[in-house]
Design a protein around this motif. Structure first.
Motif, PDB file in Angstrom:
ATOM      1  N   ALA A  25      45.015  -2.121 -27.371  1.00 53.84           N
ATOM      2  CA  ALA A  25      45.929  -2.739 -26.407  1.00 53.84           C
ATOM      3  C   ALA A  25      45.474  -2.456 -24.979  1.00 53.84           C
ATOM      4  CB  ALA A  25      47.350  -2.234 -26.630  1.00 53.84           C
ATOM      5  N   GLU A  26      45.037  -1.240 -24.725  1.00 54.21           N
ATOM      6  CA  GLU A  26      44.544  -0.892 -23.392  1.00 54.21           C
ATOM      7  C   GLU A  26      43.270  -1.668 -23.062  1.00 54.21           C
ATOM      8  OE1 GLU A  26      44.244   3.342 -23.768  1.00 54.21           O
ATOM      9  OE2 GLU A  26      46.315   3.664 -23.139  1.00 54.21           O
ATOM     10  N   ASP A  27      42.400  -1.833 -24.058  1.00 55.52           N
ATOM     11  CA  ASP A  27      41.182  -2.632 -23.847  1.00 55.52           C
ATOM     12  C   ASP A  27      41.545  -4.087 -23.542  1.00 55.52           C
ATOM     13  OD1 ASP A  27      39.660  -0.387 -24.320  1.00 55.52           O
ATOM     14  OD2 ASP A  27      39.098  -0.954 -26.381  1.00 55.52           O
ATOM     15  N   ALA A  28      42.506  -4.612 -24.296  1.00 54.69           N
ATOM     16  CA  ALA A  28      42.932  -5.995 -24.061  1.00 54.69           C
ATOM     17  C   ALA A  28      43.554  -6.126 -22.674  1.00 54.69           C
ATOM     18  CB  ALA A  28      43.922  -6.442 -25.137  1.00 54.69           C
ATOM     19  N   ASN A  29      44.336  -5.136 -22.290  1.00 50.49           N
ATOM     20  CA  ASN A  29      44.944  -5.143 -20.954  1.00 50.49           C
ATOM     21  C   ASN A  29      43.865  -5.127 -19.877  1.00 50.49           C
ATOM     22  OD1 ASN A  29      47.035  -5.051 -19.048  1.00 50.49           O
ATOM     23  ND2 ASN A  29      46.928  -2.828 -18.953  1.00 50.49           N
ATOM     24  N   SER A  30      42.845  -4.317 -20.075  1.00 45.00           N
ATOM     25  CA  SER A  30      41.739  -4.261 -19.109  1.00 45.00           C
ATOM     26  C   SER A  30      41.028  -5.615 -19.032  1.00 45.00           C
ATOM     27  CB  SER A  30      40.739  -3.176 -19.511  1.00 45.00           C
ATOM     28  OG  SER A  30      41.333  -1.907 -19.408  1.00 45.00           O
ATOM     29  N   ALA A  31      40.847  -6.242 -20.180  1.00 48.49           N
ATOM     30  CA  ALA A  31      40.193  -7.562 -20.197  1.00 48.49           C
ATOM     31  C   ALA A  31      41.022  -8.582 -19.434  1.00 48.49           C
ATOM     32  CB  ALA A  31      39.967  -8.014 -21.629  1.00 48.49           C
ATOM     33  N   VAL A  32      42.342  -8.533 -19.631  1.00 44.13           N
ATOM     34  CA  VAL A  32      43.222  -9.466 -18.914  1.00 44.13           C
ATOM     35  C   VAL A  32      43.151  -9.195 -17.416  1.00 44.13           C
ATOM     36  CG1 VAL A  32      45.649 -10.074 -18.518  1.00 44.13           C
ATOM     37  CG2 VAL A  32      44.779  -9.878 -20.850  1.00 44.13           C
ATOM     38  N   ARG A  33      43.142  -7.929 -17.030  1.00 46.51           N
ATOM     39  CA  ARG A  33      43.050  -7.594 -15.607  1.00 46.51           C
ATOM     40  C   ARG A  33      41.732  -8.097 -15.008  1.00 46.51           C
ATOM     41  NH1 ARG A  33      46.635  -3.651 -13.542  1.00 46.51           N
ATOM     42  NH2 ARG A  33      48.067  -2.878 -15.131  1.00 46.51           N
ATOM     43  N   ARG A  34      40.642  -7.955 -15.774  1.00 40.08           N
ATOM     44  CA  ARG A  34      39.345  -8.465 -15.283  1.00 40.08           C
ATOM     45  C   ARG A  34      39.386  -9.981 -15.138  1.00 40.08           C
ATOM     46  NH1 ARG A  34      37.440  -4.607 -18.861  1.00 40.08           N
ATOM     47  NH2 ARG A  34      37.076  -6.181 -20.473  1.00 40.08           N
ATOM     48  N   ASP A  35      40.006 -10.655 -16.118  1.00 47.27           N
ATOM     49  CA  ASP A  35      40.113 -12.115 -16.049  1.00 47.27           C
ATOM     50  C   ASP A  35      40.927 -12.545 -14.831  1.00 47.27           C
ATOM     51  OD1 ASP A  35      38.616 -12.290 -18.355  1.00 47.27           O
ATOM     52  OD2 ASP A  35      40.321 -12.753 -19.672  1.00 47.27           O
ATOM     53  N   VAL A  36      42.010 -11.838 -14.571  1.00 49.51           N
ATOM     54  CA  VAL A  36      42.848 -12.155 -13.414  1.00 49.51           C
ATOM     55  C   VAL A  36      42.065 -11.912 -12.124  1.00 49.51           C
ATOM     56  CG1 VAL A  36      44.890 -11.435 -12.108  1.00 49.51           C
ATOM     57  CG2 VAL A  36      45.051 -11.810 -14.578  1.00 49.51           C
ATOM     58  N   ALA A  37      41.351 -10.800 -12.055  1.00 47.62           N
ATOM     59  CA  ALA A  37      40.555 -10.506 -10.859  1.00 47.62           C
ATOM     60  C   ALA A  37      39.493 -11.581 -10.634  1.00 47.62           C
ATOM     61  CB  ALA A  37      39.907  -9.126 -10.984  1.00 47.62           C
ATOM     62  N   THR A  38      38.856 -11.996 -11.719  1.00 42.55           N
ATOM     63  CA  THR A  38      37.843 -13.055 -11.618  1.00 42.55           C
ATOM     64  C   THR A  38      38.476 -14.355 -11.131  1.00 42.55           C
ATOM     65  OG1 THR A  38      36.512 -12.057 -13.365  1.00 42.55           O
ATOM     66  CG2 THR A  38      36.138 -14.390 -12.917  1.00 42.55           C
ATOM     67  N   ALA A  39      39.636 -14.699 -11.684  1.00 42.24           N
ATOM     68  CA  ALA A  39      40.322 -15.928 -11.271  1.00 42.24           C
ATOM     69  C   ALA A  39      40.711 -15.864  -9.795  1.00 42.24           C
ATOM     70  CB  ALA A  39      41.554 -16.152 -12.141  1.00 42.24           C
ATOM     71  N   LEU A  40      41.155 -14.695  -9.348  1.00 44.21           N
ATOM     72  CA  LEU A  40      41.510 -14.548  -7.929  1.00 44.21           C
ATOM     73  C   LEU A  40      40.288 -14.685  -7.028  1.00 44.21           C
ATOM     74  CD1 LEU A  40      44.105 -11.633  -8.142  1.00 44.21           C
ATOM     75  CD2 LEU A  40      44.568 -14.041  -7.627  1.00 44.21           C
ATOM     76  N   GLU A  41      39.178 -14.124  -7.452  1.00 41.96           N
ATOM     77  CA  GLU A  41      37.934 -14.259  -6.677  1.00 41.96           C
ATOM     78  C   GLU A  41      37.498 -15.715  -6.609  1.00 41.96           C
ATOM     79  OE1 GLU A  41      35.043 -11.669  -8.459  1.00 41.96           O
ATOM     80  OE2 GLU A  41      36.198  -9.869  -7.994  1.00 41.96           O
ATOM     81  N   GLU A  42      37.585 -16.413  -7.747  1.00 41.79           N
ATOM     82  CA  GLU A  42      37.204 -17.829  -7.771  1.00 41.79           C
ATOM     83  C   GLU A  42      38.122 -18.653  -6.875  1.00 41.79           C
ATOM     84  OE1 GLU A  42      37.250 -18.793 -11.935  1.00 41.79           O
ATOM     85  OE2 GLU A  42      35.308 -17.837 -12.295  1.00 41.79           O
ATOM     86  N   ALA A  43      39.413 -18.327  -6.884  1.00 43.65           N
ATOM     87  CA  ALA A  43      40.362 -19.037  -6.022  1.00 43.65           C
ATOM     88  C   ALA A  43      40.028 -18.807  -4.550  1.00 43.65           C
ATOM     89  CB  ALA A  43      41.787 -18.594  -6.331  1.00 43.65           C
TER      90      ALA A  43
END
Length: 101
Positions: free
Chosen positions: A32-50
């Protein structure tokens, strides 16, 4: 996604009754913590792309505004040109009338 992981983890906690289950729960927590980290990375990437998109859009918006301003100025000049042309045509007709008479 984290809601589903939380529900899954809660279900495992309810059904656990032995030491093996505790280890399974610990693995589930790590997952669950790994999945949470993956989601956080995805969100960070999306924010950078935005942010990149906003930086790319800004000059385009400025160019669009300049084009609108240029169009407005050209329309104004066209109106002035037409008025000047009409005045010249009127004056030519006056001169023409004077030459005929």
């Amino acid at each position: 996604m984290s809601q589903a992981l939380s529900s899954e983890l809660a279900e495992k906690v309810r059904s656990s009754s032995s030491m093996g289950d505790v280890q399974a729960l610990q693995r589930a927590l790590v997952d669950a913590e790994d999945a949470n980290s993956a989601v956080r990375r995805d969100v960070a990437t999306a924010l950078e792309e935005a942010a990149v998109m906003r930086r790319e859009i800004a000059p385009l918006q400025a160019a669009l505004q300049q084009a609108r301003d240029d169009k407005e100025a050209l329309q104004e000049r066209s109106i002035q040109f037409e008025a000047h042309k009409d005045d010249l045509e009127r004056r030519v007709m006056e001169v023409d009338d004077q030459l005929v008479t």
